[in-house]
Design a protein around this motif. Structure first.
Motif, PDB file in Angstrom:
ATOM      1  N   GLY A  21       0.789  -1.223   0.000  1.00  0.00           N
ATOM      2  CA  GLY A  21       0.000   0.000   0.000  1.00  0.00           C
ATOM      3  C   GLY A  21       0.819   1.270   0.000  1.00  0.00           C
ATOM      4  O   GLY A  21       2.055   1.262   0.089  1.00  0.00           O
ATOM      5  N   ARG A  22       0.112   2.388  -0.071  1.00  0.00           N
ATOM      6  CA  ARG A  22       0.741   3.699  -0.234  1.00  0.00           C
ATOM      7  C   ARG A  22       1.042   4.397   1.083  1.00  0.00           C
ATOM      8  O   ARG A  22       1.675   5.456   1.095  1.00  0.00           O
ATOM      9  CB  ARG A  22      -0.162   4.596  -1.080  1.00  0.00           C
ATOM     10  CG  ARG A  22      -0.334   4.118  -2.522  1.00  0.00           C
ATOM     11  CD  ARG A  22      -1.406   4.926  -3.241  1.00  0.00           C
ATOM     12  NE  ARG A  22      -1.141   6.363  -3.123  1.00  0.00           N
ATOM     13  CZ  ARG A  22      -2.056   7.288  -3.341  1.00  0.00           C
ATOM     14  NH1 ARG A  22      -3.294   6.945  -3.633  1.00  0.00           N
ATOM     15  NH2 ARG A  22      -1.738   8.566  -3.243  1.00  0.00           N
ATOM     16  N   SER A  23       0.599   3.861   2.201  1.00  0.00           N
ATOM     17  CA  SER A  23       0.773   4.566   3.470  1.00  0.00           C
ATOM     18  C   SER A  23       2.158   4.340   4.055  1.00  0.00           C
ATOM     19  O   SER A  23       2.932   3.501   3.581  1.00  0.00           O
ATOM     20  CB  SER A  23      -0.295   4.111   4.477  1.00  0.00           C
ATOM     21  OG  SER A  23       0.094   2.910   5.123  1.00  0.00           O
ATOM     22  N   HIS A  26       3.510   0.718   5.033  1.00  0.00           N
ATOM     23  CA  HIS A  26       3.740  -0.252   3.954  1.00  0.00           C
ATOM     24  C   HIS A  26       4.514  -1.473   4.448  1.00  0.00           C
ATOM     25  O   HIS A  26       4.116  -2.617   4.210  1.00  0.00           O
ATOM     26  CB  HIS A  26       4.512   0.437   2.817  1.00  0.00           C
ATOM     27  CG  HIS A  26       4.824  -0.448   1.656  1.00  0.00           C
ATOM     28  ND1 HIS A  26       4.074  -0.453   0.501  1.00  0.00           N
ATOM     29  CD2 HIS A  26       5.812  -1.370   1.457  1.00  0.00           C
ATOM     30  CE1 HIS A  26       4.581  -1.333  -0.339  1.00  0.00           C
ATOM     31  NE2 HIS A  26       5.637  -1.896   0.215  1.00  0.00           N
ATOM     32  N   ILE A  52       0.659  -4.022  -3.360  1.00  0.00           N
ATOM     33  CA  ILE A  52       0.452  -2.651  -3.827  1.00  0.00           C
ATOM     34  C   ILE A  52       1.716  -1.871  -3.495  1.00  0.00           C
ATOM     35  O   ILE A  52       2.085  -1.722  -2.325  1.00  0.00           O
ATOM     36  CB  ILE A  52      -0.768  -1.995  -3.170  1.00  0.00           C
ATOM     37  CG1 ILE A  52      -2.042  -2.812  -3.460  1.00  0.00           C
ATOM     38  CG2 ILE A  52      -0.939  -0.558  -3.674  1.00  0.00           C
ATOM     39  CD1 ILE A  52      -3.294  -2.237  -2.818  1.00  0.00           C
ATOM     40  N   ASP A  55       3.883   3.487  -4.842  1.00  0.00           N
ATOM     41  CA  ASP A  55       3.338   4.440  -5.818  1.00  0.00           C
ATOM     42  C   ASP A  55       1.934   4.055  -6.285  1.00  0.00           C
ATOM     43  O   ASP A  55       1.365   4.714  -7.158  1.00  0.00           O
ATOM     44  CB  ASP A  55       4.273   4.578  -7.016  1.00  0.00           C
ATOM     45  CG  ASP A  55       4.423   3.286  -7.822  1.00  0.00           C
ATOM     46  OD1 ASP A  55       3.759   2.275  -7.473  1.00  0.00           O
ATOM     47  OD2 ASP A  55       5.191   3.277  -8.800  1.00  0.00           O
ATOM     48  N   GLY A  56       1.372   2.993  -5.701  1.00  0.00           N
ATOM     49  CA  GLY A  56       0.001   2.620  -6.014  1.00  0.00           C
ATOM     50  C   GLY A  56      -0.158   1.532  -7.044  1.00  0.00           C
ATOM     51  O   GLY A  56      -1.278   1.069  -7.289  1.00  0.00           O
ATOM     52  N   ARG A  57       0.932   1.078  -7.675  1.00  0.00           N
ATOM     53  CA  ARG A  57       0.813   0.003  -8.664  1.00  0.00           C
ATOM     54  C   ARG A  57       0.499  -1.327  -8.001  1.00  0.00           C
ATOM     55  O   ARG A  57       1.067  -1.657  -6.964  1.00  0.00           O
ATOM     56  CB  ARG A  57       2.120  -0.129  -9.455  1.00  0.00           C
ATOM     57  CG  ARG A  57       2.301   0.925 -10.521  1.00  0.00           C
ATOM     58  CD  ARG A  57       3.608   0.737 -11.256  1.00  0.00           C
ATOM     59  NE  ARG A  57       4.751   1.066 -10.389  1.00  0.00           N
ATOM     60  CZ  ARG A  57       6.013   0.758 -10.673  1.00  0.00           C
ATOM     61  NH1 ARG A  57       6.298   0.069 -11.762  1.00  0.00           N
ATOM     62  NH2 ARG A  57       6.978   1.119  -9.848  1.00  0.00           N
ATOM     63  N   TRP A  58      -0.413  -2.102  -8.610  1.00  0.00           N
ATOM     64  CA  TRP A  58      -0.752  -3.436  -8.143  1.00  0.00           C
ATOM     65  C   TRP A  58       0.076  -4.446  -8.921  1.00  0.00           C
ATOM     66  O   TRP A  58       0.142  -4.392 -10.156  1.00  0.00           O
ATOM     67  CB  TRP A  58      -2.239  -3.716  -8.369  1.00  0.00           C
ATOM     68  CG  TRP A  58      -3.166  -2.961  -7.475  1.00  0.00           C
ATOM     69  CD1 TRP A  58      -3.117  -1.639  -7.159  1.00  0.00           C
ATOM     70  CD2 TRP A  58      -4.313  -3.503  -6.808  1.00  0.00           C
ATOM     71  NE1 TRP A  58      -4.154  -1.304  -6.319  1.00  0.00           N
ATOM     72  CE2 TRP A  58      -4.914  -2.431  -6.090  1.00  0.00           C
ATOM     73  CE3 TRP A  58      -4.893  -4.765  -6.741  1.00  0.00           C
ATOM     74  CZ2 TRP A  58      -6.054  -2.594  -5.326  1.00  0.00           C
ATOM     75  CZ3 TRP A  58      -6.040  -4.933  -5.982  1.00  0.00           C
ATOM     76  CH2 TRP A  58      -6.611  -3.862  -5.280  1.00  0.00           C
ATOM     77  N   TRP A 123      -5.425   4.755   2.432  1.00  0.00           N
ATOM     78  CA  TRP A 123      -5.435   4.067   1.137  1.00  0.00           C
ATOM     79  C   TRP A 123      -5.484   2.542   1.316  1.00  0.00           C
ATOM     80  O   TRP A 123      -4.839   1.791   0.605  1.00  0.00           O
ATOM     81  CB  TRP A 123      -4.236   4.469   0.277  1.00  0.00           C
ATOM     82  CG  TRP A 123      -4.143   5.948   0.115  1.00  0.00           C
ATOM     83  CD1 TRP A 123      -4.983   6.758  -0.593  1.00  0.00           C
ATOM     84  CD2 TRP A 123      -3.173   6.809   0.719  1.00  0.00           C
ATOM     85  NE1 TRP A 123      -4.597   8.072  -0.474  1.00  0.00           N
ATOM     86  CE2 TRP A 123      -3.480   8.134   0.332  1.00  0.00           C
ATOM     87  CE3 TRP A 123      -2.069   6.598   1.542  1.00  0.00           C
ATOM     88  CZ2 TRP A 123      -2.745   9.220   0.733  1.00  0.00           C
ATOM     89  CZ3 TRP A 123      -1.330   7.684   1.947  1.00  0.00           C
ATOM     90  CH2 TRP A 123      -1.664   8.979   1.544  1.00  0.00           C
ATOM     91  N   GLY A 124      -6.270   2.127   2.304  1.00  0.00           N
ATOM     92  CA  GLY A 124      -6.393   0.694   2.511  1.00  0.00           C
ATOM     93  C   GLY A 124      -7.254   0.344   3.708  1.00  0.00           C
ATOM     94  O   GLY A 124      -8.270  -0.326   3.579  1.00  0.00           O
ATOM     95  N   THR A 128     -11.095   2.989   1.622  1.00  0.00           N
ATOM     96  CA  THR A 128     -10.880   3.200   0.187  1.00  0.00           C
ATOM     97  C   THR A 128     -10.928   1.881  -0.589  1.00  0.00           C
ATOM     98  O   THR A 128     -11.679   1.757  -1.555  1.00  0.00           O
ATOM     99  CB  THR A 128      -9.549   3.917  -0.060  1.00  0.00           C
ATOM    100  OG1 THR A 128      -8.517   3.273   0.692  1.00  0.00           O
ATOM    101  CG2 THR A 128      -9.623   5.371   0.378  1.00  0.00           C
TER     102      THR A 128
END
Length: 378
Positions: A21-23, A26, A52, A55-58, A123-124, A128
């Motif tokens: 994730g983005r936080s 992580h 994740i 930078d948000g890419r899965w 962001w998780g 969201t």
């Protein structure tokens, strides 16, 4: 699969374990995922690890729990952003995963029956990803959109808990906009609470960005540090002399709620509070009592309050409720975590193990709860 039919009886239940994730949490999410991946029963579940990146890419991650362990203060795990990309999309056949690589055409991984979102922080854990999964009509473990969002934002969590009659510590919020416009006024407003004060990112976790202030200079520094992690900061009265006691809450398969034995965290060495190092680095920083050494009457009262907090916020699946046991015997709710850590040092699985529910059975219970629950309004 759709939310009303469930997985096919002719194959194993397919679980997408989502982590990273983005936080700023992580790395802790990765550690949690490593523990869960090790515990999942592969004869029952078809497991797909999805990372994740910051930078948000899965990406389709390696099913390698060992790579997701903490090696030391400078050896924190992270999602490998160079691995093949993955998307979750809703089709007529159901929600499925597709893998994309630059040198090959997209390939389908098949349908997903349930998502285990092991994401901590914004962001998780904040509603969201829960909203995204609701839109895709995919079952998932844990609280829904509103309960996740309210519990993540400590300021709003206090409002909801206080409205339900639960005791919380006095606090104020300071936003980045207010701080930029009038630092002196923000400090003066916070000082009315009385020192010492704790300063926290309002939507953070894992004790990242938290500071304790004993005077105006310390308060200013702590607010500026917290604002580096979140544009909304909570300044809270310090629970001086309070003991940090926690309780796990789980839904039962018949729709009820049960609580674990409480546990206590005692900080040792140079740590003034339960900071990141005390939580996740070598265990000599902390002493853990599981169960907590407290009177039976206090333990029962704490468990009752934990269940009340769970219901007040509208949680589902699981939560860890953290308390301060004050010197006068009163209990104050510190915070509520809708996706508590599952690392080897985490209190949530330890409390349930001490209550008779071992780690593997705990993970299975959460998945079974999610599979029984429909998406949508409920």
């Amino acid at each position: 699969m759709n939310a009303t039919t469930g997985p096919s009886p002719t194959r194993r239940t397919r679980v997408a374990v989502v982590f990273g994730g983005r936080s700023s949490e992580h790395a802790i999410s990765c550690v949690t995922a490593g523990s869960v991946l090790s515990a999942l029963d592969r004869s029952t579940y078809d497991v797909i690890p999805i990372g994740i990146a910051p930078d948000g890419r899965w990406v389709l991650e390696a099913d390698d729990p060992e790579r997701l362990r903490i090696g030391g203060p400078d050896q924190l795990p992270a999602v490998d952003a160079d691995r093949p990309g993955v998307t979750l999309a809703r089709t007529e056949a159901g929600a499925g995963l597709t893998v994309s690589e630059p040198s090959a055409p997209p390939r389908a991984l098949g349908e997903v029956d349930v998502v285990l979102p092991l994401l901590h922080g914004p962001w998780g854990e904040d509603g969201t990803i829960q909203g995204m999964l609701e839109m895709a009509d995919v079952r998932y473990v844990g609280a829904g959109v509103l309960a996740s969002a309210v519990s993540m934002d400590k300021a709003y969590m206090k409002i909801v808990l206080a409205a339900a009659g639960l005791p919380v510590m006095q606090s104020i919020t300071v936003t980045a906009r207010e701080w930029a416009a009038d630092q002196t006024g923000a400090v003066e407003r916070a000082e009315q609470l009385g020192y010492p004060l704790f300063v926290k990112p309002a939507r953070g976790g894992s004790s990242i960005g938290i500071g304790k202030a004993h005077d105006a200079a310390g308060l200013t520094a702590a607010i500026e540090e917290a604002l580096r992690h979140d544009p909304k900061v909570l300044v809270e009265v310090s629970a001086e002399g309070g003991r940090e006691v926690e309780c796990g809450v789980l839904e039962t398969l018949d729709g009820g709620v049960e609580t674990s034995v409480p546990a206590e965290i005692r900080i040792t060495g140079e740590h003034e509070f339960y900071d990141f190092a005390a939580k996740y680095l070598p265990e000599e920083h902390t002493e853990l009592d599981v169960p907590a050494v407290i009177p039976d009457e206090v333990a029962q009262r704490l468990r009752d309050l934990a269940a009340q907090a769970f219901r007040a916020v509208g949680c589902e699946g699981l939560a860890r409720v953290d308390f301060f046991l004050m010197p006068d015997g009163s209990l104050v709710v510190n915070e509520l975590n809708t996706m508590p850590g599952f690392t080897p040092l985490s209190m949530f699985p330890r409390m349930w193990a001490a209550s008779g529910l071992e780690y593997g059975a705990l993970v299975d219970r959460l998945l079974q709860l999610a599979l029984r629950r429909d998406t949508g309004l409920r």
